[in-house]
Write an enzyme that holds these catalytic residues in place. Structure first.
Site, mmCIF file in Angstrom:
data_model
loop_
_atom_site.group_PDB
_atom_site.id
_atom_site.type_symbol
_atom_site.label_atom_id
_atom_site.label_comp_id
_atom_site.label_asym_id
_atom_site.label_seq_id
_atom_site.Cartn_x
_atom_site.Cartn_y
_atom_site.Cartn_z
ATOM 1 N N HIS A 1 0.819 -1.207 0.000
ATOM 2 C CA HIS A 1 0.000 0.000 0.000
ATOM 3 C C HIS A 1 0.854 1.259 0.000
ATOM 4 O O HIS A 1 0.484 2.284 -0.541
ATOM 5 C CB HIS A 1 -0.935 -0.024 1.212
ATOM 6 C CG HIS A 1 -2.037 -1.016 1.031
ATOM 7 N ND1 HIS A 1 -2.621 -1.687 2.067
ATOM 8 C CD2 HIS A 1 -2.633 -1.456 -0.092
ATOM 9 C CE1 HIS A 1 -3.547 -2.487 1.582
ATOM 10 N NE2 HIS A 1 -3.578 -2.367 0.284
ATOM 11 N N GLU B 1 -27.368 20.252 -0.287
ATOM 12 C CA GLU B 1 -27.064 18.825 -0.164
ATOM 13 C C GLU B 1 -28.288 18.026 0.209
ATOM 14 O O GLU B 1 -28.303 16.802 0.125
ATOM 15 C CB GLU B 1 -26.022 18.598 0.946
ATOM 16 C CG GLU B 1 -24.809 19.461 0.818
ATOM 17 C CD GLU B 1 -23.751 19.131 1.859
ATOM 18 O OE1 GLU B 1 -22.876 18.329 1.540
ATOM 19 O OE2 GLU B 1 -23.813 19.677 2.970
ATOM 20 N N ASP C 1 -23.717 14.319 -1.156
ATOM 21 C CA ASP C 1 -24.822 14.163 -0.217
ATOM 22 C C ASP C 1 -26.176 14.322 -0.903
ATOM 23 O O ASP C 1 -27.116 13.610 -0.578
ATOM 24 C CB ASP C 1 -24.692 15.172 0.925
ATOM 25 C CG ASP C 1 -23.753 14.662 1.995
ATOM 26 O OD1 ASP C 1 -23.910 13.490 2.387
ATOM 27 O OD2 ASP C 1 -22.852 15.405 2.416
ATOM 28 N N CYS D 1 -19.490 21.276 -5.791
ATOM 29 C CA CYS D 1 -18.207 20.832 -5.232
ATOM 30 C C CYS D 1 -18.221 19.348 -4.887
ATOM 31 O O CYS D 1 -17.283 18.841 -4.288
ATOM 32 C CB CYS D 1 -17.821 21.669 -4.015
ATOM 33 S SG CYS D 1 -19.052 21.593 -2.698
HETATM 34 C C1 PEP Z 1 -20.867 16.755 -0.957
HETATM 35 O O1 PEP Z 1 -21.668 16.279 -0.167
HETATM 36 O O2 PEP Z 1 -20.974 16.645 -2.206
HETATM 37 C C2 PEP Z 1 -19.711 17.512 -0.471
HETATM 38 C C3 PEP Z 1 -18.918 18.155 -1.294
HETATM 39 O O3 PEP Z 1 -19.470 17.467 0.868
HETATM 40 P P1 PEP Z 1 -18.817 16.207 1.606
HETATM 41 O O4 PEP Z 1 -18.384 15.245 0.573
HETATM 42 O O5 PEP Z 1 -17.699 16.738 2.423
HETATM 43 O O6 PEP Z 1 -19.947 15.717 2.447
HETATM 44 MG MG MG Z 2 -21.598 16.877 1.858
#
Ligand code: PEP
Ligand code: MG
Length: 844
Positions: free
Chosen positions: A461, A700, A724, A771
């Protein structure tokens, strides 16, 4: 392990139900009497058992005590045995400890391991254990205490259990930790014993180390068997799980083979230099002095303590380490990718191994301290793994030691290895006996320019992580490597696996020339990465990076990031034992802003809860943390978390270029949350006389997407967390081992929620970014752009691909593509629209 380990006799006359002793001493004497009557012990052993109580606590927890005699009185044991005294009304063992099951152990050698193993299991099944306290049929106790999990190397003819199936191992690299952890997970879901037999060797399928120690290789014939309730179903499930992995294992091996056969070009020095030869593990050339971190075998002092305290400490350390590994897996998945993260998930599975835990418990019962006992258990398991002829499995010894060290540091923080913290300030080639995956993942890349290890293999790893990090590395350099003096000038070729020592001027010049050539090639690529993500018809999409630490910023910028679209601040809390205070946070945010030099930085307020648990905050356990007090919900309940963070951020804003810093809040569901958070921000800003900072929210939760037109009035921007949003829209746990692959963010339902968000935002002139992971997928990025998303933030290494894709497309074509996707009925149909950038080119 001694053969008698397996044969602790438990005839019915060694069980007494419904006992009612007046106190602990009477209870021990009654239990001892059973052992005396059955001829297991000399009567004097009873006194020895009482003496032991004076120097150690034999209360195991959960109402179970295991009195046994002093080590030096072992000769009073005539034959191994245990006796059970059931005390339904309980007997006070120690202050605050009531025993309802007194399991007296007479053991000449380490025979009570089997009993402890059984007890350890029962302790994990509290309902069943509670049933034993009041059972009226001795057979119930007899069965519970005499059922023993199979040991890795049972003596005598190995016997299969009631239901069975035969299978020939068809995993090309044998049974290694990742598939083995799936076997274990499946076996653990079964109520009864599950066993794997290879020839005379059997292993409990619920114990990972035992399974790995079978050393199964391609072509080995094994028998998987089960007993107990639903044994036939268990066997069918095991078969399905085992055979389902075949395709992936074979595909992985084929891919590794292709990679291994790909032509490699190492560097050749112009003069005949002395070299240490190893195996190339990660290509690239590094020039610098070597620095050896010779991990002198860790000396773990033996500090005995009461069994209950030691047991609690071990238990706590295991739990904390599991959570820490989960966080590490999560962070690694985001930074390096899901398969690298799997390394830590597999490591976490090693911690569920009852063999390991039992061995440690047994050593503690013998009077050793928890740190010593744990270390000993880990080392013996690792030594057996390392001795296996299969190099892939032998490499897992490093994993076991790695995970063992994490637990050790939790049991006793003074045992935290400090070797990698003492590196010289000038960049060096790091030499080590072996390096753990977590050490590798956490290396300070400013100080380490190459890695050379005496042990390990290219499939370890550590090697995988070094490749992902782009760090030249060689492994298996042998003992000679460790003899190289610190500071020796060297050239490491990670491709051919050579460490050239004391290079001449000519060698150095040649190596520098070679590196320059490579850099030029890379620079050409980077130049293209630096171009804006402007579509052919002139529409520019902002490209951000998801990074959590200031030292990750330069890499992100070199990949073409135009700013940071998501800084996950919970990682400031996750990988440490305490919460960073306001000042420390302020320094970090300021360092981020400095590293970005005026480029935008979007800091997400703490998103704790769900998959990101922070043990040291001691938050209440939740049955369903994804639907619980997570993100903004937690922040609103814990001003002690929210306010120092906001103060640190507003203080940083005072030093930032106007508009460079933005704050966003995770897991927003309601308008009230937004209003309350805004009010807190306003108050803190006023208190600090800080400038206004754009305030955004993460979309989210489907509710936020549906209400986007309402929320948009109250925020400056939206950033969609598609990871999310997908999880909540499709009701699929994003970490679910079987379902996670179906949680496709391009599902039309998710796309429609994104469209609603964009429409709601546009109504109030707000911009929308994404994001979540899909932003880093070139096709996903194209679709999102077509849906009206203005900013995409992703793992830095995804940036060049996304930029290329967008630059080759036209916005008009992307709008059309998005419309077609919205009309699709399934995620598959959406994916089928991916015709590559060529399909989205449109008019130049
Ligand atoms: C998401 O939920 O897409 C996000 C960017 O936040 P995290 O992955 O940190 O929950
Ligand atoms: Mg998130």
């Amino acid at each position: 392990m001694a053969p008698d380990t397996l044969n602790v006799p438990l005839p019915p006359d060694l069980v007494r139900l419904g006992a009612n002793p007046v106190g602990k001493e009477e209870a021990i004497r009654e239990a001892a009497q059973l052992l005396i009557a059955s001829g297991c012990i000399d009567p004097a052993y009873a006194d020895s058992m009482l003496r032991r109580e004076g120097v150690a606590n034999t209360f195991l927890g959960h109402g179970v005590a295991i009195p046994h005699g002093m080590v030096e009185d072992r000769d009073l044991v005539r034959r191994n045995g245990i006796a059970i005294l059931q005390v339904p009304g309980g007997v006070l063992w120690n202050e605050g400890q009531t025993a309802r099951l007194v399991v007296a152990i007479a053991a000449r050698s380490d025979a009570h391991i089997a009993v402890l193993r059984r007890l350890t299991r029962l302790m994990q099944d509290e309902e069943r254990l509670a049933g034993l306290f009041t059972a009226t049929d001795p057979a119930v106790l007899l069965t519970a205490l005499s059922e023993d999990s199979a040991l890795p190397a049972a003596t005598g003819p190995a016997v299969d259990l009631a239901e069975r199936f035969e299978w020939t191992v068809d995993y090309p690299t044998g049974l290694h930790a990742r598939p083995a952890s799936v076997w274990v997970e499946t076996a653990r879901a079964a109520p009864g014993r599950v066993q794997v037999r290879h020839g005379d060797q059997t292993a409990d399928a619920k114990a990972l180390v035992a399974l790995l120690q079978l050393g199964l290789r391609m072509g080995d014939r094994i028998v998987v068997s089960a007993e107990g309730a639903d044994a036939a179903t268990t066997v069918a499930r095991m078969k399905a799980a085992i055979t389902r992995l075949t395709a992936k294992e074979q595909a992985d091996a084929a891919a590794a083979e292709r990679k291994a056969r790909a032509p490699v070009q190492g560097w050749t020095p112009p003069t005949a230099l002395p070299a240490v030869a190893g195996v190339g593990a990660s290509p690239g050339l590094a020039i610098g002095p070597v620095h050896a971190v010779l991990s002198a075998a860790l000396t773990v002092p033996d500090r005995p303590e009461s069994l209950i305290d030691g047991g609690n400490r071990l238990h706590e350390a295991l739990n904390l380490t599991r959570q820490q590994l989960k966080a590490l897996a999560d962070d690694t998945a985001r930074r390096l990718g899901p398969s690298e993260a799997g390394i830590f998930t597999a490591q976490a599975e090693l911690l569920n191994d009852t063999d390991l835990i039992t061995r440690a418990c047994q050593l503690m019962v013998e009077g050793h301290g928890p740190a010593w006992a744990w270390h000993e258990a880990v080392e013996s398991g690792a030594a057996r793994l390392a001795a296996l002829p299969n190099p892939v499995l032998a490499a897992r010894a490093a994993d076991l030691r790695d995970v063992g060290r994490r637990v050790l540091a939790r049991i006793d923080p003074s045992l935290r290895g400090g070797t990698l913290r003492d590196l010289p300030d000038t960049p060096c080639i790091l030499i080590a006996e072996d390096l753990s995956p977590s050490d590798t993942a956490g290396l300070d890349m400013a100080r380490v320019i190459g890695l050379a290890t005496a042990q390990g293999g290219p499939t370890s790893h550590t090697a995988i992580l070094a490749r992902t990090l782009g760090l030249p590395a060689m492994v298996a350099g042998g003992g000679g490597l460790l003899g190289v003096a610190n500071g020796t000038p060297a050239i490491l070729d990670g491709q051919s696996g050579r460490l050239y020592l004391n290079p001449t001027e000519a060698d150095l010049a040649a190596a520098h020339g070679w590196i320059e050539e490579q850099q030029l090639r890379k620079a050409r690529q980077e130049e293209r990465r630096g171009l804006p993500a402007r579509t052919r018809d002139g529409h520019a999409v902002e490209i951000g990076a998801n990074v959590n630490r200031p030292d990750q910023v330069p890499v992100a910028l070199s990949q073409g990031a135009e700013g940071v679209g998501l800084m996950r601040t919970e990682f400031l809390f996750l990988e440490r034992g305490d919460a960073p205070g306001e000042d420390e946070q302020f320094e970090t945010y300021r360092a981020m802003l400095d590293a970005l030099d005026g480029r935008p930085l979007i800091v997400r307020a703490l998103d704790i809860g769900g998959d990101k648990q922070v043990p040291h905050l001691h938050l209440p356990h939740e049955e369903n943390p994804f639907l619980g007090v997570r993100g903004a919900r937690l922040l609103l309940r814990q001003p002690d978390l929210l306010e120092p963070q906001l103060r640190a951020l507003y203080r940083a804003a005072k030093h930032a270029k106007p508009g460079a810093l933005s704050i966003m809040f995770p897991m927003i569901t309601t308008l009230t949350e937004v209003e309350t958070l805004r009010a807190v921000c306003d108050r803190i800003r006023a208190e600090l006389d800080a400038p206004a900072v754009p305030l955004g929210i993460m979309v989210e939760v489907p509710a936020a997407a549906v209400l986007a037109d309402v929320l948009a009035r109250h925020v400056d921007f939206f950033s969609i967390g598609t990871n999310d949003l997908t999880q909540y829209a499709l009701a699929i746990d994003r970490q679910h081992p079987e379902l996670a692959a179906e949680a496709d963010s391009l599902h039309p339902a998710v796309l429609r929620l994104i469209r609603m968000t964009v429409e709601g935002a546009e109504r109030h002139g707000r911009w929308v970014g994404v994001c979540g992971g899909i932003a880093g997928d070139p096709f996903g990025a194209a679709l999102l752009t077509g849906l009206g998303v203005r900013e995409l933030s992703m793992t830095p290494r995804d940036i060049p691909g996304v930029k290329d894709r967008l630059r080759d497309s036209s916005l008009t074509a992307l709008h059309e593509l998005a419309q077609r996707a919205l009309a699709c009925e399934t995620a598959g149909a959406v994916r089928a629209l991916d015709g590559g950038a060529a399909g989205e080119g449109g008019a130049p």
